[in-house]
Design a protein around this motif. Structure first.
Motif, mmCIF file in Angstrom:
data_model
loop_
_atom_site.group_PDB
_atom_site.id
_atom_site.type_symbol
_atom_site.label_atom_id
_atom_site.label_comp_id
_atom_site.label_asym_id
_atom_site.label_seq_id
_atom_site.Cartn_x
_atom_site.Cartn_y
_atom_site.Cartn_z
ATOM 1 N N GLY A 176 79.290 73.030 -8.375
ATOM 2 C CA GLY A 176 79.202 72.285 -9.632
ATOM 3 C C GLY A 176 80.314 71.266 -9.814
ATOM 4 O O GLY A 176 80.510 70.756 -10.927
ATOM 5 N N ASP A 177 81.027 70.940 -8.721
ATOM 6 C CA ASP A 177 82.161 70.014 -8.815
ATOM 7 C C ASP A 177 81.839 68.661 -8.197
ATOM 8 O O ASP A 177 80.908 68.522 -7.398
ATOM 9 N N VAL A 178 82.671 67.658 -8.535
ATOM 10 C CA VAL A 178 82.567 66.332 -7.941
ATOM 11 C C VAL A 178 83.982 65.783 -7.730
ATOM 12 O O VAL A 178 84.879 66.037 -8.534
ATOM 13 N N ILE A 179 84.177 65.090 -6.623
ATOM 14 C CA ILE A 179 85.442 64.411 -6.335
ATOM 15 C C ILE A 179 85.191 62.915 -6.479
ATOM 16 O O ILE A 179 84.265 62.373 -5.852
ATOM 17 N N ILE A 180 85.995 62.234 -7.270
ATOM 18 C CA ILE A 180 85.810 60.807 -7.517
ATOM 19 C C ILE A 180 87.026 60.020 -7.031
ATOM 20 O O ILE A 180 88.097 60.592 -6.814
ATOM 21 N N GLY A 181 86.858 58.711 -6.858
ATOM 22 C CA GLY A 181 87.929 57.855 -6.390
ATOM 23 C C GLY A 181 88.854 57.408 -7.511
ATOM 24 O O GLY A 181 88.507 57.465 -8.703
ATOM 25 N N ARG A 182 90.029 56.945 -7.120
ATOM 26 C CA ARG A 182 91.047 56.540 -8.088
ATOM 27 C C ARG A 182 90.552 55.415 -8.992
ATOM 28 O O ARG A 182 90.773 55.426 -10.206
ATOM 29 N N GLU A 183 89.913 54.398 -8.404
ATOM 30 C CA GLU A 183 89.462 53.252 -9.204
ATOM 31 C C GLU A 183 88.373 53.649 -10.178
ATOM 32 O O GLU A 183 88.321 53.138 -11.304
ATOM 33 N N LEU A 184 87.491 54.546 -9.759
ATOM 34 C CA LEU A 184 86.443 55.022 -10.669
ATOM 35 C C LEU A 184 87.071 55.849 -11.793
ATOM 36 O O LEU A 184 86.661 55.724 -12.964
ATOM 37 N N TYR B 297 86.783 54.835 -15.878
ATOM 38 C CA TYR B 297 86.244 55.699 -16.927
ATOM 39 C C TYR B 297 87.330 56.489 -17.659
ATOM 40 O O TYR B 297 87.026 57.238 -18.588
ATOM 41 N N ASP B 298 88.603 56.360 -17.205
ATOM 42 C CA ASP B 298 89.697 57.159 -17.760
ATOM 43 C C ASP B 298 89.389 58.648 -17.601
ATOM 44 O O ASP B 298 89.454 59.433 -18.551
ATOM 45 N N LEU B 299 89.076 59.005 -16.357
ATOM 46 C CA LEU B 299 88.723 60.391 -16.047
ATOM 47 C C LEU B 299 89.850 61.074 -15.297
ATOM 48 O O LEU B 299 90.695 60.434 -14.667
ATOM 49 N N ASP C 139 86.725 49.539 -2.427
ATOM 50 C CA ASP C 139 85.291 49.828 -2.458
ATOM 51 C C ASP C 139 85.014 51.323 -2.428
ATOM 52 O O ASP C 139 84.127 51.823 -3.131
ATOM 53 N N TYR C 140 85.734 52.044 -1.575
ATOM 54 C CA TYR C 140 85.540 53.488 -1.503
ATOM 55 C C TYR C 140 86.014 54.166 -2.793
ATOM 56 O O TYR C 140 85.340 55.044 -3.334
ATOM 57 N N ASP C 141 87.185 53.762 -3.275
ATOM 58 C CA ASP C 141 87.754 54.410 -4.453
ATOM 59 C C ASP C 141 86.957 54.114 -5.719
ATOM 60 O O ASP C 141 87.081 54.841 -6.703
ATOM 61 N N ARG C 142 86.150 53.071 -5.681
ATOM 62 C CA ARG C 142 85.368 52.706 -6.868
ATOM 63 C C ARG C 142 83.916 53.171 -6.761
ATOM 64 O O ARG C 142 83.291 53.491 -7.773
ATOM 65 N N ASN C 143 83.373 53.238 -5.548
ATOM 66 C CA ASN C 143 81.919 53.399 -5.404
ATOM 67 C C ASN C 143 81.474 54.649 -4.660
ATOM 68 O O ASN C 143 80.283 54.815 -4.416
#
Length: 400
Positions: free
Chosen positions: A141-149, A153-155, A191-195
């Protein structure tokens, strides 16, 4: 010291003729600026190439094995791949496009389903994760996101987001899935950190409504990334031709081809600076031949052959070229060192993928630049040296 070299040295260091000393200095400085510019610019291009390569092979696999219809029960296939010499590890993955929704904003992303237990052995994702989090801790139930994303979103870890799937699932809320942000990664590639986001491959199967055991492909890590083409041939022989096998080079062919072409174009363009500077050497030698006509006539009259006169002025010009090349070499290496160590020039990541100007000065590039500068300097001496050698003693002394 051979007399030809001694005469060339005397002409080069003569202090009575200030004008000749000035154009000597201009010739040396012109070559130095051209060589320094070449070393710095080619070093920057090589740095871009290295940094982008490191980031690409750090976030994605060295090789992927796929099939258009997907892979069912990839276990036996991975066993065959792992048995190939040069393969370090392998893991399944699922790729697909989703929308991430948070608050009133939705953003299209590439979702990559991974096997947390072995993903750390295939890519360098653990090195990119912030804090003490390891990819092996990734839950269904987890997700890893990039720094830019995360910044967009201020996540942060602990926040929840909604993923909107393009297909209707059979579980949960159908096409909407709520996941918890477990960690943030920072690859340094905008691109990776955002998308790009990572989830457990079982959750990816659910999101894209895939049958149990079905994955997009197998990601492969190699012992040596530069031997990817050879290992690919061995893998194809082992698993057969019913799979699509692509190396990291093939996945980014156009990108690296553009970098190589740009590096070559910059070398050609900046070599023109050295070429223009070589005209200063020609001018210097012609002026020297003109002002030293009497000396040449005397040398010829006492039996010095024309070949020796030619060598005197060739050595003179080559000394100017060598002095300029060495000065430019020191200047270029110094500037490159400062740029590399201080990261003085910052770049917008959204444009250049990285946040500072990278510099990698390679021995092969330095040798090529040095050799080119010396060759141009030598060619610049041919006409003036030949003109000096062609002077006859009678003609040289007629008006003296």
């Amino acid at each position: 010291m051979h007399y030809e070299l001694w005469i060339a040295y005397r002409y080069l260091t003569a202090r009575k003729d200030r004008f000749l000393a000035l154009i000597n200095g201009v010739s040396v400085l012109g070559i130095a600026i051209g060589v320094a510019a070449l070393i710095v610019v080619i070093g920057v291009m090589a740095g871009f190439d290295r940094d982008l390569k490191d980031k690409i092979v750090g976030t994605t696999a060295h090789m992927v094995v796929e099939r258009e219809t997907g892979l069912k029960d990839a276990g036996p296939l991975m066993a065959k791949i792992r048995a190939v010499k040069g393969v370090a590890s392998a893991s399944v993955f699922i790729n697909g496009n989703v929308f991430l929704e948070y608050g009133s904003r939705a953003y299209g992303l590439l979702l990559r389903g991974i096997d947390p237990a072995v993903e750390g052995t295939v890519t360098r994702i653990n090195a990119y994760l912030k804090g003490d989090y390891a990819v092996a801790q990734l839950g269904v139930g987890d997700v890893i996101i990039g720094r830019e994303l995360a910044r967009y979103y201020d996540l942060g870890p602990g926040d929840t987001v909604d993923l909107l799937s393009p297909v209707s699932g059979v579980a949960g809320e159908g096409w909407r899935y709520r996941l918890k942000v477990a960690a943030v990664f920072d690859s340094g590639m905008y691109d990776y950190d955002r998308n790009l986001i990572f989830v457990h491959y079982r959750k990816a199967q659910e999101i894209f409504d895939l049958p149990a055991g079905t994955v997009s492909g197998v990601a492969v890590k190699l012992d040596d990334v530069d031997k990817a083409p050879q290992v690919k041939e061995a893998v194809v022989r082992e698993i057969g031709f019913s799979y699509v096998v692509r190396t990291w080079i093939e996945q980014n062919t156009n990108f690296f081809a553009a970098l190589t072409l740009e590096k070559f174009a910059m070398f050609v363009i900046l070599t023109l600076i050295v070429l223009v500077a070589s005209f200063n050497i020609i001018s210097t030698l012609i002026v020297t031949v003109t002002t030293k006509t009497k000396d040449i006539g005397i040398l010829r009259s006492i039996g010095v052959p024309s070949a020796s006169i030619r060598r005197v002025f060739t050595l003179y010009g080559l000394t100017l070229g060598a002095a300029g090349t060495l000065l430019g070499l020191g200047l270029g290496m110094g500037i490159g060192y400062v740029l590399r160590e201080t990261q003085l020039i910052k770049l917008p990541q959204s444009v250049y993928y990285i946040d500072h100007l990278p510099v990698l000065i390679q021995t092969a590039d330095v040798l090529m630049i040095t050799g080119s500068a010396m060759l141009i300097s030598y060619l610049a001496t041919l006409y003036p040296a030949a003109r000096a050698a062609s002077l006859e003693p009678v003609e040289a002394l007629r008006y003296q």
